[in-house]
Write an enzyme that holds these catalytic residues in place. Sequence first.
Site, PDB file in Angstrom:
ATOM      1  N   SER A  98      -3.112 -44.902  30.483  1.00 24.89           N
ATOM      2  CA  SER A  98      -3.962 -45.272  29.537  1.00 24.89           C
ATOM      3  C   SER A  98      -4.687 -46.696  29.779  1.00 24.89           C
ATOM      4  CB  SER A  98      -3.193 -45.544  27.913  1.00 24.89           C
ATOM      5  OG  SER A  98      -2.388 -44.654  27.504  1.00 24.89           O
TER       6      SER A  98
HETATM    7  N1  SAM Z   1       1.277 -44.910  28.302  1.00 26.65           N
HETATM    8  C1  SAM Z   1       1.183 -43.952  29.257  1.00 26.65           C
HETATM    9  C2  SAM Z   1       0.388 -44.357  30.489  1.00 26.65           C
HETATM   10  O1  SAM Z   1      -0.231 -45.385  30.398  1.00 26.65           O
HETATM   11  O2  SAM Z   1       0.727 -43.864  31.580  1.00 26.65           O
HETATM   12  C3  SAM Z   1       0.213 -42.950  28.380  1.00 26.65           C
HETATM   13  C4  SAM Z   1       0.192 -41.405  29.329  1.00 26.65           C
HETATM   14  S1  SAM Z   1      -0.810 -40.315  28.512  1.00 26.65           S
HETATM   15  C5  SAM Z   1      -2.153 -41.024  27.526  1.00 26.65           C
HETATM   16  C6  SAM Z   1       0.058 -39.518  27.301  1.00 26.65           C
HETATM   17  C7  SAM Z   1       1.461 -38.728  27.778  1.00 26.65           C
HETATM   18  O3  SAM Z   1       2.154 -38.245  26.529  1.00 26.65           O
HETATM   19  C8  SAM Z   1       1.328 -37.816  28.915  1.00 26.65           C
HETATM   20  O4  SAM Z   1       2.000 -38.149  30.124  1.00 26.65           O
HETATM   21  C9  SAM Z   1       1.642 -36.527  28.337  1.00 26.65           C
HETATM   22  O5  SAM Z   1       2.425 -35.636  29.057  1.00 26.65           O
HETATM   23  C10 SAM Z   1       2.766 -37.007  27.221  1.00 26.65           C
HETATM   24  N2  SAM Z   1       2.935 -36.148  26.232  1.00 26.65           N
HETATM   25  C11 SAM Z   1       2.235 -35.281  25.420  1.00 26.65           C
HETATM   26  N3  SAM Z   1       2.753 -34.579  24.489  1.00 26.65           N
HETATM   27  C12 SAM Z   1       4.220 -35.184  24.575  1.00 26.65           C
HETATM   28  C13 SAM Z   1       5.264 -34.780  23.745  1.00 26.65           C
HETATM   29  N4  SAM Z   1       5.286 -33.902  22.699  1.00 26.65           N
HETATM   30  N5  SAM Z   1       6.504 -35.309  24.059  1.00 26.65           N
HETATM   31  C14 SAM Z   1       6.579 -36.587  25.190  1.00 26.65           C
HETATM   32  N6  SAM Z   1       5.411 -36.763  25.887  1.00 26.65           N
HETATM   33  C15 SAM Z   1       4.358 -36.154  25.420  1.00 26.65           C
END
Ligand code: SAM
Length: 222
Positions: free
Chosen positions: A68
């Site tokens: 993000s």
């Molecule tokens: N804070 C993280 C970063 O800065 O690296 C944000 C990562 S990204 C915007 C959102 C993440 O949520 C992704 O890695 C995705 O795989 C994960 N995600 C989506 N649905 C999910 C779920 N049901 N449970 C766990 N993770 C999930």
Amino acid sequence: MGPEPVTERLWERQRRELIEAIRERGIDDLTVLRAFDEVPRHLFLPAAVHHRAYQDAPLPIGFQQTASQPSLQALYLQTLKLEPTERVLEIGTGSGFQTALLAQLAANVYSIERVRELSVRARAVLDQLRIPNIALLVGDGTIGWSKYAPYDAILVTAGAPGPPQALLDQLSPTGRMLIPIGDRDTQVLRLYRRTDAGVIHEDVTDCAFVPLLGRFGWPAQS
Ligand code: SAM
């Protein structure tokens, strides 16, 4: 002088510039800004985007996911007003960078990621940095992590159609949850707070996150 200290100094300078950019976007909580100074973002990113590690921008981390935007992560942290004694649940470990920031601000951090490879990669960097107060889980974060509930704060870092009830149920009596709510492409970042009168919410800002996929999120195939 070898190349390593020069590179470190470059990272440090870029980190300071990023903190200045975050400050210019209205983040003035010193504990939050200090956390950004303490955690080296480039270590959490694939080598292909290292040169952009300290830009205030979301960056690709593989598996169609993104790390993000730092100023948005800072807004999450400033809005939650974490206390050093608190217990936090993060849904969407992703790169693990925000997980590491949380570990500077709270007592215990629990973080769930559905993509195993991302969780494994994040674990390796967190171990390299010897950050002790983080537990990671691979699975569907929309059902939470009841084993360690209740949580003083829950951060969801992917966009949901609505607030998963399982997560609201795992909030402490004064707990708060930040979650992007909307469609699969654009959302509003919404703050839910538990009060004596029930759960109340307010909108914080517009945002655009990858979808929260899972039982109480979006279906994985559509
Ligand atoms: N804070 C993280 C970063 O800065 O690296 C944000 C990562 S990204 C915007 C959102 C993440 O949520 C992704 O890695 C995705 O795989 C994960 N995600 C989506 N649905 C999910 C779920 N049901 N449970 C766990 N993770 C999930």
